[in-house]
Design a protein around this motif. Structure first.
Motif, PDB file in Angstrom:
ATOM      1  N   UNK A 140       0.739  -1.389  -0.005  1.00 28.84           N
ATOM      2  CA  UNK A 140       0.124   0.190  -0.016  1.00 28.84           C
ATOM      3  C   UNK A 140       0.924   1.288   0.048  1.00 28.84           C
ATOM      4  N   UNK A 141       1.931   1.243   1.009  1.00 27.17           N
ATOM      5  CA  UNK A 141       2.583   2.323   0.750  1.00 27.17           C
ATOM      6  C   UNK A 141       3.243   2.772  -0.497  1.00 27.17           C
ATOM      7  N   UNK A 156       1.063   4.604  -2.329  1.00 28.86           N
ATOM      8  CA  UNK A 156       0.654   6.003  -1.927  1.00 28.86           C
ATOM      9  C   UNK A 156       2.116   6.900  -2.396  1.00 28.86           C
ATOM     10  N   UNK A 177      -5.692   6.423  -0.820  1.00 26.38           N
ATOM     11  CA  UNK A 177      -6.098   5.077  -0.499  1.00 26.38           C
ATOM     12  C   UNK A 177      -6.887   4.438  -1.279  1.00 26.38           C
ATOM     13  N   UNK A 202      -6.375   1.203  -3.550  1.00 20.88           N
ATOM     14  CA  UNK A 202      -7.173  -0.023  -3.459  1.00 20.88           C
ATOM     15  C   UNK A 202      -7.992  -0.386  -4.962  1.00 20.88           C
ATOM     16  N   UNK A 223      -5.120  -2.086  -6.566  1.00 21.96           N
ATOM     17  CA  UNK A 223      -4.680  -3.353  -5.870  1.00 21.96           C
ATOM     18  C   UNK A 223      -5.842  -4.427  -6.005  1.00 21.96           C
ATOM     19  N   UNK A 271      -4.916  -7.015  -3.253  1.00 19.61           N
ATOM     20  CA  UNK A 271      -5.554  -6.490  -2.178  1.00 19.61           C
ATOM     21  C   UNK A 271      -5.292  -7.265  -0.952  1.00 19.61           C
ATOM     22  N   UNK A 272      -5.232  -8.519  -0.896  1.00 23.99           N
ATOM     23  CA  UNK A 272      -4.958  -9.333   0.306  1.00 23.99           C
ATOM     24  C   UNK A 272      -3.563  -9.134   0.854  1.00 23.99           C
ATOM     25  N   UNK A 282      -1.805  -6.319   0.834  1.00 22.45           N
ATOM     26  CA  UNK A 282      -1.685  -4.805   0.664  1.00 22.45           C
ATOM     27  C   UNK A 282      -0.878  -4.397   1.846  1.00 22.45           C
ATOM     28  N   UNK A 283      -0.781  -5.028   3.080  1.00 19.34           N
ATOM     29  CA  UNK A 283       0.004  -4.503   4.177  1.00 19.34           C
ATOM     30  C   UNK A 283       1.502  -5.360   4.330  1.00 19.34           C
ATOM     31  N   UNK A 308       1.758   0.509  -9.334  1.00 18.85           N
ATOM     32  CA  UNK A 308       2.480   1.564  -8.769  1.00 18.85           C
ATOM     33  C   UNK A 308       2.331   2.826  -9.771  1.00 18.85           C
ATOM     34  N   UNK A 336       7.358   9.780   3.750  1.00 19.51           N
ATOM     35  CA  UNK A 336       6.980   8.475   2.895  1.00 19.51           C
ATOM     36  C   UNK A 336       8.124   8.713   1.895  1.00 19.51           C
ATOM     37  N   UNK A 349       0.782   3.112   7.174  1.00 26.88           N
ATOM     38  CA  UNK A 349      -0.692   3.059   7.040  1.00 26.88           C
ATOM     39  C   UNK A 349      -1.078   1.589   6.719  1.00 26.88           C
ATOM     40  N   UNK A 350      -2.108   1.266   6.894  1.00 29.50           N
ATOM     41  CA  UNK A 350      -2.580  -0.160   6.629  1.00 29.50           C
ATOM     42  C   UNK A 350      -3.977  -0.007   6.018  1.00 29.50           C
ATOM     43  N   UNK A 351      -4.107  -1.015   5.246  1.00 30.87           N
ATOM     44  CA  UNK A 351      -5.483  -1.202   4.449  1.00 30.87           C
ATOM     45  C   UNK A 351      -6.387  -2.018   5.122  1.00 30.87           C
ATOM     46  N   UNK A 352      -5.857  -2.947   5.826  1.00 30.53           N
ATOM     47  CA  UNK A 352      -6.834  -3.898   6.633  1.00 30.53           C
ATOM     48  C   UNK A 352      -6.463  -3.568   8.153  1.00 30.53           C
TER      49      UNK A 352
END
Ligand SMILES: Nc1ncnc2c1ncn2[C@@H]1O[C@H](COP(=O)(O)OP(=O)(O)OP(=O)(O)O)[C@@H](O)[C@H]1O
Ligand SMILES: [Mg+2]
Lengths: 273, 434
Positions: A103-104, A107, A139, A143, A146, A152-153, A155-156, A174, B296, B420-423
């Motif tokens: 995700x970062x 961003x 975000x 998303x 993603x 998506x799963x 993402x972190x 990206x 970032x 940051x987090x998505x979930x």
């Protein structure tokens, strides 16, 4: 007809005595996939590096027409080409931010937009609500991509921990998060299995059809090229040897010769980076 | 390894140690009145060899033991191969509870029974280094720019403070922002030409810059006082109420304000809280800015500069902001240093200071705020503890550094918390969006 999205005229790039790209001209149109193919060391990546501003071309003019505004890419810095002319690219050897999360990564791709929203940090530091809104939108865009790239799963997770195919897709996601008008992909299918490769084709068609984005694609795999490209340019030893729709190019004797290679030349062609 | 192999290995190591020890510690020069005499100390060599022998033997045994332990674990639970080590887990938890615990301790420390003048003074020194470490962490840990001349900004802050407060009568709170601003300006001035350089080249240029500043301080006699430095820098007051036994006419002293008995420790405690507050501001700032686009971008730049350019990020400007902000905190710390000491001279800003601050950041685990506190405490307290062996202080310092680098090359608490987090309700709860 209006101006093509990208017009490359007489592009030449010399490295010392080596002419990596020699007087190449071609156009790339919006909502089209233009493939650049050629044997190893033909100068494909060098063409990309000139378009993206990583190299200053020795000779040539690169005009990107975005909403009627022409940008002369050969005069712009790499970050302006990405930020102002809206050309996004991926790399032959994937370049992610490996310790940051997926995700970062997406961003960071929206940096310039978020930077303005955070009042160049000053407003953001004090928790200005406008910034939170901009971040939430960023975000959302992340998303969206993603989901498109099936990430998506994860993402972190940190980007470096993704499998190879995931990293390739993340790099495309990206690039798309910068909301480009021209997306340059350097061998996106390299190292993918047939199934991932088919998914990639679907993704590229989606980008072309739904986002009206021009796609410039370097690819070795002829089957991929023939399936999805609207227009093919063939380079060999830095020169353009063919230019046209896939079917015409496939049957071009010069292209066949370049790919099968005359025996004494093929050894030289292998020397490419 | 068999016992014989271990013994052989240890004897080899002891032999090397004895060989090295012969010229290094085998001779001592003594003053015999006339020319210098040389005294031999062969017993010392024997001690060194014995210590190395035992140490090497112990190390081998420990390594073998650890390996067999690992193998046993892998056999028992094959899924547990990448079992997390204690410090890694600690690193992950650090931001959540270690920091609050340390901050809580720092706040109550001056009122604990063991807190005397020395302890509070020591705490103040540790906090100065914590603040410097946090400031440099922005440059090195977040933006990945190796800065070997950080002490230059510390010096700029200190000298700005001294000059402004002595010649223009500025108070602490007026000078503080100016000192920070000037240090940041120096950061930009230095950064602008050199930030195109990468890695080692940048390190060398910053090293040179640190030295240039020191040499200027030494030679610009009229302003900096040269080698003698500046003394008589005004001490801080408690927001206008001085700490003094007999305040000047019309002024109220701190102890009168609160109806206390005069005690010189009041000022020490005030200074302690002052630097604690400054350090906490630095920390808060870093935590916030990490979650903003610049923060970032700094981290992204550390990871891959070329990819950043391809995303439209201007690398030079982004690095400059990191350099300037890091320099600003160095300047703040310098101001505090000047007002605390009351005396500054170029000697306080030598290269070794830069090296120690950098060591704090690297040891702590690049980018880890809590790790930097531990490393700062370790590196400033170790020389104090080892004061009796002052001859061997640098040796112990070096040995400790080597040990840590062997044991944890990534630093004490290397852990990066995503910004940051998505979930949010995922595997690790509590790490919500900013
Ligand atoms: N920075 C550089 N300096 C010197 N020579 C270079 C540089 N970049 C590329 N070249 C040379 O230019 C030629 C073309 O290289 P390029 O990377 O563009 O080929 P390519 O078509 O992308 O090949 P591949 O299919 O292997 O990726 C090669 O001979 C290469 O060695
Ligand atoms: Mg290439």
């Amino acid at each position: 007809m209006t101006q093509p999205l990208l017009k490359v005229e007489h592009l030449t790039m010399r490295f010392g005595g080596l002419v990596a790209v020699n007087d190449v001209s071609f156009d790339a149109k919006a909502s089209q996939i233009t493939a650049v193919i050629g044997p190893n060391g033909a100068g494909k990546t060098t063409v990309f590096n000139c378009i993206a501003g990583f190299y200053k071309p020795t000779v040539g003019r690169l005009t990107l027409t975005n909403n009627g505004t022409p940008h002369l890419l050969e005069r712009m810095s790499g970050n302006d080409i990405a930020g102002k002319a809206r050309v996004a690219r991926t790399f032959q050897n994937i370049r992610l931010f490996p310790k940051m999360t997926v995700l970062e990564n997406l961003i960071v791709a929206q940096h310039n937009k978020l930077m303005r929203a955070s009042g160049f940090t000053l407003l953001g530091l004090f928790g200005w609500p406008g910034y939170s809104k901009a971040e939430a939108e960023a975000v959302d865009l992340a998303r969206y991509w993603l989901e498109r790239t099936n990430l998506t799963d994860v993402a972190d997770e940190v980007a470096g921990s993704l499998p190879y195919g995931g990293q390739r897709r993340l790099e495309i996601a990206r690039a798309m998060c910068t909301e480009p008008v021209l997306l340059c992909l350097d061998e996106p299918a390299a190292g993918l299995n047939p199934r991932e490769s088919a998914d990639l084709n679907t993704l590229l068609r989606f980008i072309r059809d739904e986002h009206k984005c021009g796609v410039l694609l370097i690819e070795h795999d002829m089957s991929v090229v023939m399936q999805i490209s609207d227009h093919v340019i063939v380079l060999d030893y830095g020169r353009k040897i063919a230019d046209g729709p896939p079917d015409a190019v496939r049957n071009d004797p010069k292209v066949i010769a370049a790919y099968l290679g005359e025996p004494e030349d093929s050894a030289v062609a292998q020397g490419g980076v | 390894m068999t016992v014989a192999e271990r013994l052989k290995d240890a004897i080899m190591a002891a032999a090397v140690a004895a060989l090295l020890a012969l010229p290094l510690i085998g001779f001592e020069t003594v003053d015999t009145g006339g020319p210098l005499g040389i005294k031999t100390r062969f017993d010392y060599i024997a001690y060194a060899a014995i210590v190395v022998f035992l140490g090497r033997l112990g190390m081998r045994i420990a390594f073998d033991w650890r390996r067999s332990y690992r193998e046993r674990i892998v056999q028992a639970e094959p899924t547990n191969i990448d079992r997390k080590e204690l410090l890694t887990v600690l690193g992950q938890k650090a931001d959540k509870w270690l920091m609050p615990v340390m901050i809580g301790f720092a706040i109550v420390m001056p009122f604990l029974p063991f807190a005397n003048r020395t302890v509070i003074d020591l705490g103040t020194v540790v906090l100065i280094y914590v603040m410097l470490g946090w400031g440099l962490n922005i440059v090195v840990g977040l933006a990945g720019l190796l800065d070997l001349g950080y002490v230059a900004f510390y010096a700029v802050g200190a000298y700005t403070f001294a000059t402004l407060s002595m010649h223009f009568g500025f108070g602490f709170w007026e000078t503080l922002p100016l000192a920070g601003l000037l240090a940041a300006t120096f950061g930009v001035v230095l950064g602008f030409p050199v930030l195109r350089l990468r890695g080692d080249y940048l390190a060398i240029v910053t090293l040179g810059f640190g030295e240039i500043i020191r040499v200027i301080l030494l030679n610009w006699q009229p302003v900096t006082g040269g080698p003698a430095g500046i003394s008589g820098i005004p001490r801080p007051s408690f927001f206008g109420f001085p700490f003094s036994a007999d305040p000047p006419e019309g002024a109220t002293a701190f102890h009168q304000l609160f109806g206390l008995e005069y005690a010189s420790i009041h000022r020490i405690i005030f200074l302690y809280y002052l630097i604690l507050a400054l350090a906490l501001v630095t920390n808060l700032f870093t935590m916030r800015i990490r979650k903003l686009p610049v923060g970032r971008a700094w981290e992204a730049l550390r990871e891959d500069e070329i990819a950043c350019t391809a995303l439209g990020i201007n690398p030079t400007n982004t690095k400059l902001t990191a350099f300037a902000i890091g320099a600003m905190f160095g300047g703040f710390a310098g101001s505090f240093f000047a007002t605390r000491q009351g005396f500054i001279s170029p000697e306080s800003f030598s290269f070794i200071e830069s090296a120690v601050i950098l060591a704090i950041v690297v040891l702590g685990g690049m980018g880890s705020q809590a790790g930097i506190v531990l490393a700062a405490a370790f590196l400033t307290l170790l020389p104090e503890v080892a004061r009796e062996f002052s001859l061997f202080r640098m040796l112990a310092f070096g040995a400790a550094m080597v040990l840590i680098m062997v044991w944890r090359p990534q630093g004490l608490l290397a852990h990066r918390e995503p910004t940051m987090r998505l979930h949010p309700a995922g595997t690790k709860p509590g790490g919500g969006k900013p």
